[in-house]
Design a protein around this motif. Structure first.
Motif, mmCIF file in Angstrom:
data_model
loop_
_atom_site.group_PDB
_atom_site.id
_atom_site.type_symbol
_atom_site.label_atom_id
_atom_site.label_comp_id
_atom_site.label_asym_id
_atom_site.label_seq_id
_atom_site.Cartn_x
_atom_site.Cartn_y
_atom_site.Cartn_z
ATOM 1 N N ASN A 163 -1.995 13.088 12.416
ATOM 2 C CA ASN A 163 -1.222 12.474 11.335
ATOM 3 C C ASN A 163 -0.364 11.364 11.901
ATOM 4 O OD1 ASN A 163 -0.054 12.023 8.872
ATOM 5 N ND2 ASN A 163 1.531 13.573 9.155
ATOM 6 N N SER B 166 6.945 11.033 9.863
ATOM 7 C CA SER B 166 7.094 12.468 10.128
ATOM 8 C C SER B 166 7.715 12.671 11.500
ATOM 9 C CB SER B 166 5.719 13.156 10.069
ATOM 10 O OG SER B 166 4.833 12.563 11.005
ATOM 11 N N HIS C 41 13.986 6.100 3.008
ATOM 12 C CA HIS C 41 13.874 7.467 3.511
ATOM 13 C C HIS C 41 15.099 7.825 4.350
ATOM 14 C CE1 HIS C 41 9.760 7.729 2.102
ATOM 15 N NE2 HIS C 41 9.511 6.558 2.672
ATOM 16 N N SER D 185 13.377 11.156 0.303
ATOM 17 C CA SER D 185 12.966 9.895 -0.308
ATOM 18 C C SER D 185 13.950 9.500 -1.400
ATOM 19 C CB SER D 185 11.557 10.020 -0.910
ATOM 20 O OG SER D 185 10.613 10.299 0.100
ATOM 21 N N GLN E 111 1.068 7.435 12.165
ATOM 22 C CA GLN E 111 1.441 6.379 11.228
ATOM 23 C C GLN E 111 0.698 5.090 11.534
ATOM 24 O OE1 GLN E 111 3.436 7.096 8.744
ATOM 25 N NE2 GLN E 111 3.655 9.180 9.472
ATOM 26 N N THR F 102 0.834 -1.189 0.000
ATOM 27 C CA THR F 102 0.000 0.000 0.000
ATOM 28 C C THR F 102 0.866 1.235 0.000
ATOM 29 O OG1 THR F 102 -0.071 0.095 2.402
ATOM 30 C CG2 THR F 102 -1.753 -1.256 1.305
ATOM 31 N N ASN F 103 0.255 2.365 -0.342
ATOM 32 C CA ASN F 103 1.000 3.623 -0.347
ATOM 33 C C ASN F 103 1.545 3.968 1.020
ATOM 34 O OD1 ASN F 103 0.558 4.001 -3.069
ATOM 35 N ND2 ASN F 103 -1.363 5.125 -2.754
ATOM 36 N N LYS F 104 0.836 3.519 2.057
ATOM 37 C CA LYS F 104 1.277 3.825 3.411
ATOM 38 C C LYS F 104 2.675 3.292 3.674
ATOM 39 C CE LYS F 104 -0.198 3.438 8.239
ATOM 40 N NZ LYS F 104 -1.211 2.905 9.171
ATOM 41 N N LYS F 105 3.003 2.146 3.079
ATOM 42 C CA LYS F 105 4.319 1.549 3.277
ATOM 43 C C LYS F 105 5.429 2.389 2.656
ATOM 44 C CE LYS F 105 2.991 -2.161 5.490
ATOM 45 N NZ LYS F 105 3.361 -2.403 6.891
ATOM 46 N N GLU F 106 5.082 3.245 1.706
ATOM 47 C CA GLU F 106 6.094 4.071 1.060
ATOM 48 C C GLU F 106 6.154 5.475 1.658
ATOM 49 O OE1 GLU F 106 8.067 2.821 -1.090
ATOM 50 O OE2 GLU F 106 7.054 0.924 -1.498
ATOM 51 N N THR F 107 5.310 5.741 2.646
ATOM 52 C CA THR F 107 5.251 7.081 3.219
ATOM 53 C C THR F 107 6.325 7.250 4.274
ATOM 54 O OG1 THR F 107 2.862 7.104 2.857
ATOM 55 C CG2 THR F 107 3.753 8.739 4.386
ATOM 56 N N ALA F 108 6.971 8.397 4.264
ATOM 57 C CA ALA F 108 8.007 8.679 5.255
ATOM 58 C C ALA F 108 7.375 8.924 6.615
ATOM 59 C CB ALA F 108 8.833 9.889 4.825
#
Length: 584
Positions: free
Chosen positions: A145, A126, A373, A383, A147, A118-124
């Motif tokens: 926000n 914060s 990251h 990224s 994780q 999922t996109n969540k796995k690629e999100t840095a």
């Protein structure tokens, strides 16, 4: 019993589990929740406390970072040798072998699309906001926000500045995942009260601070996550599901926190391995607990733990994550950024996520394209899209631990936890007592030392540990049953391909003179990460007599002493019909 035969199990748990809190602490995470819930909260077991220049120099981002030693030349050589052994098994090039297109047909596996990410796995991740917030009293709970809804920390429960305040003020304590996402430039030091399966006592982390941090972390979760304030806790009882790695003194200290400090009315202690067996409805099994920092093996027969089968190994999922970083750097696939899993907790978070998403055990070269990251001091996360390779090698370190170099992150010293009260045994031991002599902690010098159950922390591979544990039972009928009833629990058990690899390696590790030719890892009925917690909940609601429970007043007044006629008995004393009920 007629009532038990007619009631639906989920209804039974809901009715009897509404006032039972199950606490399953680990080195990296703590699983905690009401027994009536389907799954617990899974919260990083840590706290970041604000520091000042006066009380910490030089600055430490992680309290334990001074304990880690550099990898020696001999360890480097052992690691490279282990890599080449694994490479031969997986049919991939050796560590320093130059691969050209014409060298040999390359068997490739692309796992960037299996399993789907999922996109969540690629999100840095914060950076955590370390300042107290100004929130209007009439405002509703804002969208945060975070994780991870279960492991990240909400900002409730903090004292906020008035609206007209102009100076921001630092939060004194930050918990859970937020504590791991604090920028190294901020005045905080991360503390983990449990390390490698023991209370994290060291020259940098005194006993009283360790116990106070445990108390504060657990109190925060109970108040802010489970919404059980201190004033209401006397209406609740606690079930402590503790790893077998803990010594008797550690068990007692945790009981004191639960009963004296957190104000639970009563508590009981269950062993993690036994709870895991109950959680999967099994009466006989070999429980292999694959945790973040410790891997352990223990056998259960007919609902009773066999203490002599216990094996404790000083490596786990975090070591696999560090090995993933070393492998990529050696193959020059890691971007040129400063990634440090030992002193920058957010980097370890990222590596754990990469390991969970991409590491797998299968033959052939295994590559993927992933986003890495970078978390530089005071900078927004960067990224970097890169090709990761040899992704099947790090998890094989479970079978060849020299690949992981676990000594970089050593266990705490064990000089003060010897204790004659074995909280997890049925009988008192009266022989073998002798004074402790010179102790590093004078307050414990009056306590005798007796090693009731030897702790086996052999630096051997997991397959050899499982084989050694099962064969130590000495009975061929039980050995055959245990080899066909292996159960994997813990977060590392979710690694794709681990089960067939485990079966193959264990079968290979059995000596040829043993009349055993079949091994099997049984599928878990529930999430392996939570199965021990779930088993603790089941044990709690089925314990009708509560003979083994310790009441708050009794513990505060006198504890449990020899000759008192009352001693904790482990959960295998539950009657057989309880196990029959689970299996029904």
């Amino acid at each position: 019993m007629d009532y038990l035969k007619t009631i639906v199990p989920s209804q039974f748990l809901a009715e009897r589990g509404s006032n039972l809190v199950v606490i399953n602490p680990g080195s990296a995470n703590i699983r905690i929740g009401l027994a009536r819930q389907d799954a617990p909260l899974n919260v990083p077991h840590c706290i970041a406390r604000r520091t000042t220049g006066a009380n910490q120099f030089p600055k430490k981002n992680v309290l334990d970072q001074g304990l880690n030693s550099q990898v020696t030349t001999a360890q480097h050589m052992e690691r490279e040798k282990a890599y080449d052994i694994i490479a031969s098994l997986l049919k991939i090039p050796f560590l320093d072998e130059e691969v050209t297109n014409n060298a040999f047909p390359r068997k490739m596996g692309r796992i960037d699309v299996y399993p789907p990410q999922t996109n969540k796995k690629e999100t840095a991740f914060s950076w955590t906001d370390v300042y107290e917030k100004t929130i209007p009293s009439s405002a509703s709970d804002p969208l945060r926000n975070d994780q991870n809804d279960e492991s990240s920390v909400e900002k409730e429960g903090h004292d906020y500045r008035e609206n007209n305040s102009s100076e921001p003020r630092y939060r004194e304590c930050i918990f859970g995942e937020e504590a791991l996402r604090i920028s190294p430039t901020e005045p905080y030091c991360l503390r983990r009260p449990i390390r490698r399966g023991h209370l994290n006592i060291s020259q940098y982390y005194p006993m009283q601070q360790v116990l106070e941090d445990l108390h504060v972390i657990w109190d925060w979760i109970l108040t802010e996550k489970l919404h059980i304030p201190l004033s209401e806790r006397t209406m609740f009882s606690a079930i402590l599901v503790l790893p077998e790695t803990f010594d008797n003194r550690e068990v007692k200290e945790m009981l004191s926190i639960v009963l004296r400090d957190l104000h639970f009315s009563s508590a009981v202690v269950h062993q993690e391995g036994l709870a895991a067996a109950f959680g999967n409805g099994m009466s006989t099994a070999c429980i292999i607990n694959l945790g973040a920092q410790v891997t352990s093996v223990i056998c259960v027969e007919d609902g009773a733990v066999l203490p002599t089968t216990q094996m404790t190994l000083r490596y786990g999922g975090e070591d696999i994550s560090r090995c993933l970083l070393w492998t990529q750097r050696h193959h020059q696939t890691w971007p040129p950024v400063r990634t440090d899993a030992l002193t920058k907790p957010v980097d370890l978070l990222m590596l754990n996520r990469l390991r969970e998403s991409h590491c797998s055990i299968r033959e052939g070269e295994l590559e993927t394209v992933a986003v890495v990251h970078s978390y530089e001091d005071g900078m927004p996360p960067g990224s970097h899209k890169t090709r990761l390779t040899a992704l099947n090698v790090p998890p094989m370190g479970l079978f060849y631990p020299m690949l992981l170099v676990p000594d970089v992150y050593p266990p705490p010293p064990r000089t003060w936890f010897k204790d004659y009260d074995d909280m997890l045994e049925d009988t008192w031991h009266t022989e073998g007592f002798f004074p402790s002599g010179a102790s590093a902690f004078p307050m414990w010098e009056s306590y005798p030392i007796f090693q009731a159950r030897p702790k086996k922390e052999d630096n051997i591979g997991l397959a050899e540990a499982i084989t050694k544990s099962i064969l130590s039972t000495g009975r061929i009928d039980l050995q055959r049953k245990l080899f066909c009833s292996m159960q994997l629990i813990g977060g590392v058990a979710l690694i794709d391909g681990l089960i067939p690899a485990m079966e193959e390696r264990v079968l290979h590790a059995i000596p040829p003179n043993e009349a055993i030719d079949t091994v099997e890892v049984l599928q878990s009925r529930t999430n392996p990460t939570f199965v021990a917690w779930k088993g603790g909940a089941i044990l709690g609601v089925l314990d009708f007599s509560r003979d083994a429970w310790i009441h708050r007043e009794d513990w505060i007044r006198s504890g449990i002493h020899i000759g008192s006629g009352r001693k904790y008995k482990d959960s295998y004393f539950l009657q057989a019909q309880a196990m029959c009920y689970i299996n029904s």
